[in-house]
Design a protein around this motif. Structure first.
Motif, short mmCIF file in Angstrom:
data_model
loop_
_atom_site.label_atom_id
_atom_site.label_comp_id
_atom_site.label_asym_id
_atom_site.label_seq_id
_atom_site.Cartn_x
_atom_site.Cartn_y
_atom_site.Cartn_z
N ALA A 79 0.92 -1.18 0.07
CA ALA A 79 -0.14 0.04 -0.06
C ALA A 79 0.83 1.19 -0.06
N PHE A 80 2.18 1.05 0.49
CA PHE A 80 2.92 2.36 0.59
C PHE A 80 4.10 2.53 -0.43
N GLU A 81 3.71 1.60 -1.64
CA GLU A 81 4.66 1.81 -2.65
C GLU A 81 4.67 3.00 -3.38
N ALA A 82 3.36 3.43 -3.58
CA ALA A 82 3.51 4.81 -4.40
C ALA A 82 3.60 6.03 -3.34
N ALA A 83 4.50 6.91 -3.85
CA ALA A 83 4.48 7.89 -3.01
C ALA A 83 3.61 8.87 -2.48
N GLY A 84 2.52 8.88 -3.37
CA GLY A 84 1.55 9.73 -2.82
C GLY A 84 0.55 8.85 -1.91
N GLY A 88 2.74 14.06 1.98
CA GLY A 88 4.32 14.58 2.46
C GLY A 88 5.36 13.59 2.50
N PRO A 89 6.45 14.14 3.30
CA PRO A 89 7.65 13.53 3.37
C PRO A 89 7.49 12.17 4.13
N LEU A 90 6.49 11.89 4.79
CA LEU A 90 6.28 10.72 5.48
C LEU A 90 5.86 9.53 4.21
N GLY A 91 5.30 10.08 3.30
CA GLY A 91 5.05 9.26 2.20
C GLY A 91 6.21 8.79 1.36
N THR A 92 6.97 9.90 1.06
CA THR A 92 8.39 9.65 0.55
C THR A 92 9.14 8.74 1.26
N ALA A 97 11.32 3.15 1.83
CA ALA A 97 11.73 2.04 2.50
C ALA A 97 11.12 1.00 2.05
N VAL A 98 9.66 0.81 1.84
CA VAL A 98 8.94 -0.35 1.44
C VAL A 98 9.62 -1.05 0.24
N VAL A 99 10.27 -0.54 -0.78
CA VAL A 99 10.69 -1.34 -1.70
C VAL A 99 11.92 -2.08 -1.31
N THR A 100 12.44 -1.97 -0.12
CA THR A 100 13.34 -2.72 0.42
C THR A 100 13.21 -3.76 0.97
N ILE A 101 11.94 -4.11 1.13
CA ILE A 101 11.14 -5.09 1.99
C ILE A 101 10.94 -6.36 1.06
N ALA A 102 11.81 -7.23 1.13
CA ALA A 102 11.63 -8.42 0.35
C ALA A 102 11.22 -8.18 -1.16
N HIS A 103 10.10 -8.73 -1.63
CA HIS A 103 9.91 -8.50 -3.09
C HIS A 103 8.23 -8.73 -3.35
N PRO A 104 7.75 -8.17 -4.52
CA PRO A 104 6.54 -7.92 -4.40
C PRO A 104 5.43 -9.04 -3.86
N PRO A 105 5.86 -10.23 -4.48
CA PRO A 105 4.72 -11.09 -3.69
C PRO A 105 4.61 -11.26 -2.10
N ILE A 106 5.61 -10.89 -1.54
CA ILE A 106 5.53 -10.98 0.07
C ILE A 106 5.17 -9.57 0.61
N ARG A 107 5.22 -8.58 -0.19
CA ARG A 107 4.78 -7.27 0.23
C ARG A 107 3.43 -7.10 -0.29
N SER A 108 2.59 -7.89 -1.11
CA SER A 108 1.29 -8.05 -1.29
C SER A 108 0.54 -8.53 -0.17
N ARG A 109 1.30 -9.43 0.72
CA ARG A 109 0.53 -10.10 1.85
C ARG A 109 0.93 -9.49 3.22
N GLY A 110 2.17 -9.46 3.34
CA GLY A 110 2.92 -8.68 4.74
C GLY A 110 2.29 -7.46 5.11
N SER A 123 14.04 -5.26 10.55
CA SER A 123 13.01 -4.77 10.07
C SER A 123 12.97 -3.25 9.63
N GLU A 124 12.58 -2.81 8.63
CA GLU A 124 12.80 -1.37 8.16
C GLU A 124 11.69 -0.86 8.82
N TRP A 125 10.58 -1.20 8.93
CA TRP A 125 9.50 -0.53 9.59
C TRP A 125 9.49 -0.08 10.91
N CYS A 126 10.21 -1.08 11.68
CA CYS A 126 10.47 -0.95 13.07
C CYS A 126 11.24 0.37 13.15
N ALA A 127 12.67 0.39 12.66
CA ALA A 127 13.27 1.70 12.69
C ALA A 127 12.62 2.82 12.21
#
Lengths: 309, 768, 160
Positions: A79-84, A88-92, A97-110, A123-127
């Motif tokens: 859900a966070f792959e699009a900067a918009g 604001g800057p949080l979206g950026t 960060a999100v594209v560094t998490i695994a790969h698309p089929p993992i990101r569509s579930r996790g 974990s990127e999100w934790c930091a």
């Protein structure tokens, strides 16, 4: 690599989910499952009960209310792959960060909240949550409570969540347009965890750093807020360093990197990444994330000015 | 245009491929092995009692349980004890004395020698239930100190087999170097290299399904050598070979890892026969991390001497090779490195010595390249270091020493006889394709710009050996013409992704002059083709391809004889053209001839010569010295595998192989914990394979110098990337960093390794 | 536990243990063995299928999670008339498979993305993200990238 047997419940409400968690058995929450099922396959996790919250309505909501973003427990990484997707800057920051998490089929579930609740040191999100002063919303048999991300992570896979609690959402304050975001990750291949990564934002007023936020990924046994480095940046003049892979020695970003590496990080050695190396990588990546944040802030300010013309 | 480029494609793209795990056999049990988490230790007790009580578990056995079992009324009742894993004494490779006294039990009897070694086997109605059972098996191991590198193990302070040295074999190739030559040399490069252990990692792990029926056993396995598997299984069961049939269905890659009879296979076959029930073992990725075969694993020392003009004078290679815990093929495998130590150069004195050493790891086995990458990496890294020392362009240094085309056949000081080659042509093509001069200019530009990431260019020339060793250079098979106009080609080889089903029928069709669509390949089934050697050492096209061409010639000869009889003309007047016999105006195609004269089938054994494919690889890499990350910007691979049967298939092999070579140079490898257990608990999150994001632009080119060893002229293809690419990449990184000691760059070139090397002393500035 | 799953437009009523992984249920209970297990921990991608249109690792989902949902596997890729899917044709034409074990996963990941947005094929970065979502040990990926681009080019255009 097959999971051991467990009982499965698929509650329809948060209350039912909490009841299932609080029934006195070793219960695990299944949201995206991309970590939980992996651990169950390795038989490192052997829950007696799996509480699948995917059928609880409302947990998939992503909403902005005033200056706050609220991410429900079932909002998937992608859900966070699009900067918009987030203003604001949080979206950026999220989109970087999100594209560094695994790969698309993992990101569509996790899910983001699932990552927070899991508490993996890499974990990127934790930091990101720690750096951005996120607040976790928990619901347990004793009612609802909130825990600041800064106090949530106690160690590898250890959090302030009580066994009967469900993390229902996480809230992030939305930084303003005078803030820029950067994210720098270092990993060996596209398919592995970060050896080190850094999330950073810089708020700049009058050419000076008014606020700096730095979150370190995999630089300790838990996500780290690099407070000493942040303090060192306050009031510093924001001068973009010259192009190149190496920051000039005396540059405030380089100095912040050194401080983060020595005063904030407490790296744990891993195969192919010893403590010295990780410290060094923290210093380099903090500098690079700050440079990116400063560039982002500058272009954001330019757009902002352009918009007012 | 044909709808499918390869015959394999339709089923594999529509989900109708059939891999062993896809085969449904009613009543089949799944085997799960209970594995030691300890690298080295004494097994004190194993208790399977609780496991046997788990619902869905059909049985659980330790080694002791299988020894104690009472005689069974079944036909296989005479099998009381699990036989050891058969030793592999491949032709000219593993000597008998290395194996003596070092038996590899199928289940641990008293001593665990590698982590993951099986202490018990559990059979369940499915894998879930078998794993439930395995979780209930209890055992105790008293740990012993573990040794995990050959250099450490060679000291014999910890012995794997009491009373026996860990050094299982010592060998050499070439005569000792004359020390005076080294002393008189203008430059002597001395370095140490570690060729890390690698895992072949086909996407399908190992598979083995045993189906007993009456007094026979049918085995389905993803396997490179079905006939050897049958022979060895039959010997273990003490059965005549014709009671065992091995079928190789679709196989999800092998790269050398699926050519042996492994302990798990023995246990499964044995239990299937014992219980009279089908049993299968589908290895999962996690267990493969500990118990799949490893490749490479050499600690090397080199001395390379040259005169001031860069003419090579002498080369000495000393190897401590990792055998793993039990002496099998890997004992003699390092001889491949020794024999190939000369490389593509005219070096007058070359000497390689080796010790094959037992360590507490799963056994080392051939992995794509098998001994030749180790030879090439050591020599080519040293060549670049020598060029830097001499202030010579690395390409020029090589050119001055490459064996010239007129010198073939070329007898090397290490005992090889290279068949044919034009090594300089391959190097020149690689340099042109790369735009060597353009990148040299870019390198110079970056050296002058402190903001630019350093860039380096790396070369590797190689020559390798394909086909196998003398005594194993033959293949069985034949060609049959049928009444319906179809032709069946039979071959003792076995495909695990190399497109045999497409390439071999095309070759036979071309050779006979018949329609390709009418030719079918029978392969990978000992029931259809009773004898065979298999697919390894890049031998399928070279040896089996030549065998099929030879069989076609025999078939044509027979057809002409029959036609001569029919038409009552001398056989010399019967010609063969476009799949038909001709004599004057008379024409008859194969189908008609068979209808009139009966079945026409030839089966034969055909032996080829050893072949020596060669090539030159060139890489450009950029290094971020701050983090130690390496980005390969460009890779050129020029390979010569003689006559090419199918250029697209060969290109695919070369490309995929080069990417494995990238993995070897940059990503693949594993560290050991202090207890000697590999740190691979996260499986493919720890053992890093290249993904698309790691693949640079790669250009594959070829030169074609036929092998004189067969009428077909094909040499082996497909291992080139693993042989030529790693050294090219490491050389590019060394060039970018201009480090003085090439040995600092241990592979895989992890960021930390490169970061440390980037801070090490540099070579003196010198215009190159 | 009783579940109902639509797989490739066919309804399956199944009784499965909660712990059973979607990939195992597809392979064993539905007999759809085109979905392969290469690593069983979400890395290699051989088991990728579409669940309600999104590409997921079927080795990291429980079958019970799909109760009431729709799954598409490689067996459901070709048209009803058996006409190969553009991706199937393109993978063959570009030699984007050798041993074929990982192939169904790449096909399904690409199918999910192209069916959602055929323009993916025009953007090399998005194509690379698809080729980069699985592991292939044979081809070196470049042919897979080419195949995805080719399939996108040959994608049926809506009639204008």
């Amino acid at each position: 690599m097959k999971p051991a047997a467990f009982d499965y419940v698929a509650p329809r409400t948060v209350r039912e989910a909490v009841e299932a968690l609080g029934a006195g058995r070793d219960a695990h929450v299944l949201a995206g499952g991309q970590s939980l099922i992996l651990e169950m396959r390795l038989r490192r996790a052997r829950p007696e009960v799996v509480v699948d919250i995917n059928r609880v309505p409302g947990l998939g909501r992503l909403s902005v209310d005033g200056g706050t973003l609220r991410v429900g427990a079932l909002v998937r990484h992608d859900a966070f792959e699009a900067a918009g997707a987030v203003p604001g800057p949080l979206g950026t920051l999220f989109s970087l960060a999100v594209v560094t998490i695994a790969h698309p089929p993992i990101r569509s579930r996790g899910t983001m909240v699932g990552s927070l609740a899991w508490g993996h040191p890499a974990s990127e999100w934790c930091a990101v949550a720690v750096a951005m002063d996120a607040v976790l919303e928990l619901r347990g048999s004793g009612g609802a409570r909130e825990v600041a991300a800064g106090g949530f992570f106690h160690g590898p896979f250890q959090t302030a969540r009580r066994p009967d609690e469900l993390v229902t959402a996480v809230r992030f304050p939305l930084p303003g347009a005078d803030t820029g975001a950067g994210f720098a990750e270092h990993r060996r291949t596209h398919f592995c965890f970060a050896q080190v990564a850094v999330a950073a934002t810089l708020t700049v007023r009058g050419g000076l750093v008014a606020e700096a936020r730095i979150g370190l990924v995999n630089a300790a046994d838990r996500p780290v807020r690099a407070r000493a480095a942040e303090r060192a940046l306050l009031g510093a003049e924001v001068v973009l360093p010259p192009a190149g892979h190496r920051l000039p020695g005396g540059h405030p970003f380089a100095r912040a990197g050194e401080i983060a590496a020595t005063a904030d990080a407490a790296p744990v050695a891993e195969p192919y990444a010893g403590v010295d190396y990780k410290r060094h990588a923290v210093a380099v990546l903090v500098g690079r994330a700050l440079r990116q944040a400063a560039e982002d802030q500058r272009s954001r300010a330019a757009v902002h000015r352009g918009g007012h013309r | 245009m044909r709808r499918w480029a390869r015959r394999e494609d339709e089923r594999l793209l529509t989900g109708r491929g059939r891999y062993v795990a896809d085969i449904r056999v009613p009543g089949c049990l799944d085997a799960v092995f209970v594995r030691s988490g300890v690298a080295h230790g004494v097994l004190r007790e194993v208790d399977c009692t609780a496991a046997r009580e788990v619902p869905g578990v059909a049985g659980a056995w330790s080694a002791a349980d299988l020894m104690d079992l009472p005689a069974c009324p079944h036909a296989a009742g005479d099998l009381q004890d699990l036989p050891p894993v058969p030793r592999t004494v491949a032709v000219g490779l593993s000597p008998e004395e290395a194996v003596a006294g070092r038996e590899w039990p199928v289940l641990v009897k008293d001593r665990v020698r590698y982590p993951g070694e099986a202490v018990a086997v559990v059979l369940g109605e499915d894998r879930y239930r078998a794993e439930d059972g395995a979780a209930e098996v209890t055992f105790r191991i008293d740990p012993l100190p573990a040794v995990v590198t050959p250099s450490a193990a060679a000291e014999d302070s910890v012995r794997l087999f009491d009373g026996l040295s860990n050094i299982a074999f010592e060998g050499s190739a070439g005569r000792p170097i004359d020390e005076a030559v080294l002393q008189g040399a203008a430059v002597v490069v001395e370095a140490r290299y570690r060729q890390q252990l690698l895992m072949p990692t086909p996407m399908e792990c190992r598979t083995f399904l045993a189906v007993p029926e009456a007094d026979r056993l049918t085995v389905w396995a993803g396997h490179q050598m079905p006939h050897r598997l049958r022979r060895e299984l039959a010997a273990l069961l003490e059965w005549p070979p014709d009671r065992v049939r091995v079928v190789v269905p679709d196989t999800g890659g092998a790269f050398g890892s699926k050519s042996a009879l492994f302990p798990e296979y023995v246990a499964v076959a044995f239990l299937a026969v014992r219980l009279g029930r089908p049993v299968r073992w589908i290895e999962d990725r996690l267990e493969s991390m500990l118990v799949a075969t490893r490749g490479r694993g050499q600690d090397q020392r080199v001395r390379l001497a040259a005169d001031a003009e860069g003419r090579l004078l002498a080369y000495e290679l000393t190897i401590d090779a990792d055998v793993g815990a039990y002496p099998h093929l890997a004992v003699g495998l390092p001889m491949q490195t020794a024999w190939m130590a000369t490389g593509p150069y005219t070096t007058p004195q070359v000497r390689a010595t080796l010790r094959s050493v037992l360590t507490n790891t799963m056994v080392t086995y051939p992995y794509r390249g098998a001994g030749r990458p180790e030879a090439t990496v050591a020599l080519e890294r040293s060549m670049d270091a020598l060029a830097h020392r001499l202030g010579l362009d690395p390409a020029e240094l090589r050119r001055r020493n490459l064996i010239p085309p007129a010198s073939f056949p070329y007898r090397t000081p290490t005992g090889r006889c290279y068949d044919s080659g034009n090594y300089a042509a391959a190097l020149d093509l690689a340099l042109t394709t790369l735009d060597y001069d353009g990148w040299r200019a870019e390198r110079a530009r970056r050296r002058a710009d402190p903001a630019a990431l350093p860039l380096g260019i790396g070369l590797a020339c190689y020559v390798e050996r394909s086909g196998g060793e003398p005594g194993g250079l033959h293949e069985f098979g034949g060609v049959e013409a049928r009444e319906d106009g179809t032709v069946v080609a039979r071959s003792g080889t076995s495909s695990s992704g190399q497109s045999h089903e497409t390439v071999f029928p095309a070759l036979v069709a071309r050779t006979l002059g018949v329609d390709e669509a009418r030719v079918r390949l029978a392969e990978g089934d000992t029931g259809e083709q009773p004898q065979g050697v298999g697919s390894f050492a890049s031998r399928s096209a070279q040896v089996a391809g030549a065998m099929l061409v030879h069989a076609c010639a025999l078939l044509v000869g027979r057809a002409r004889e029959r036609a001569a009889g029919l038409w009552e003309v001398p056989v010399g007047e019967v010609a063969w053209c476009d799949g038909a016999v001709h004599a004057g105006p008379a024409v008859m195609d194969l189908a008609e001839l068979v209808k009139l004269t009966g079945p026409l089938r030839v089966d034969d054994r055909f032996a080829a010569g050893m072949a020596f494919p060669f090539g030159a690889h060139a890489a450009v890499a950029e290094v971020d010295p701050e983090l130690g990350t390496v980005r390969v910007l460009r890779l050129v691979a020029v390979d010569d595998c003689g006559t090419v049967l199918d250029p697209v298939v060969v290109r695919g092999q070369a490309f995929g192989s080069a990417v494995q070579g990238i993995g070897q140079a940059l990503y693949e490898g594993f560290a050991f914990g202090e207890d000697g257990v590999p740190l691979l608990a996260g499986a493919l999150l720890d053992y890093l394979l290249p993904t698309d994001a790691e693949v640079p632009p790669i250009e594959i080119r070829d030169t074609r110098t036929p092998s004189p060893g067969t009428p077909l002229g094909a040499k082996g293809a497909g291992e080139s990337g693993c042989i030529g690419t790693p050294a090219a990449i490491v050389n590019a990184v060394a060039d970018a960093l201009r480090i003085a000691d090439p040995g600092l760059l241990g592979t895989p070139l992890t960021p930390e390794t490169v970061w440390r090397a980037a801070r090490a002393p540099k070579l003196p500035e010198r215009p190159v | 536990m009783r579940i109902t799953v639509r797989v490739n437009d066919r309804e399956y009523r199944l009784d499965v243990e909660p712990r059973r992984i979607l990939a195992d249920v597809l392979r064993e209970d539905c007999g759809l063995t085109g979905t392969h297990l290469g690593c069983e921990h979400g890395v290699c991608g051989a088991c990728t299928v579409l669940v309600d249109g999104a590409a997921v690792r079927s080795c990291l989902m429980l079958a019970v999670q799909c109760d009431g949902g729709a799954v598409r596997t490689v067996e459901g890729l070709a048209g009803r008339d058996g006409e190969p899917h553009p991706l199937q044709r393109a993978f063959s034409a570009e030699h984007a498979l050798q041993c074929g074990f990982c192939t169904p996963g790449f096909l399904m990941a690409a199918a999910g993305a192209l069916e959602a947005d055929p323009a993916v094929g025009e953007d090399p970065e998005r194509v690379a993200a698809l080729a980069g979502s699985g592991i292939c040990r044979c081809t070196g990926y470049e042919p897979i990238r080419r195949a995805i681009t080719r399939a996108a080019r040959e994608w049926p255009r809506p009639a204008t």
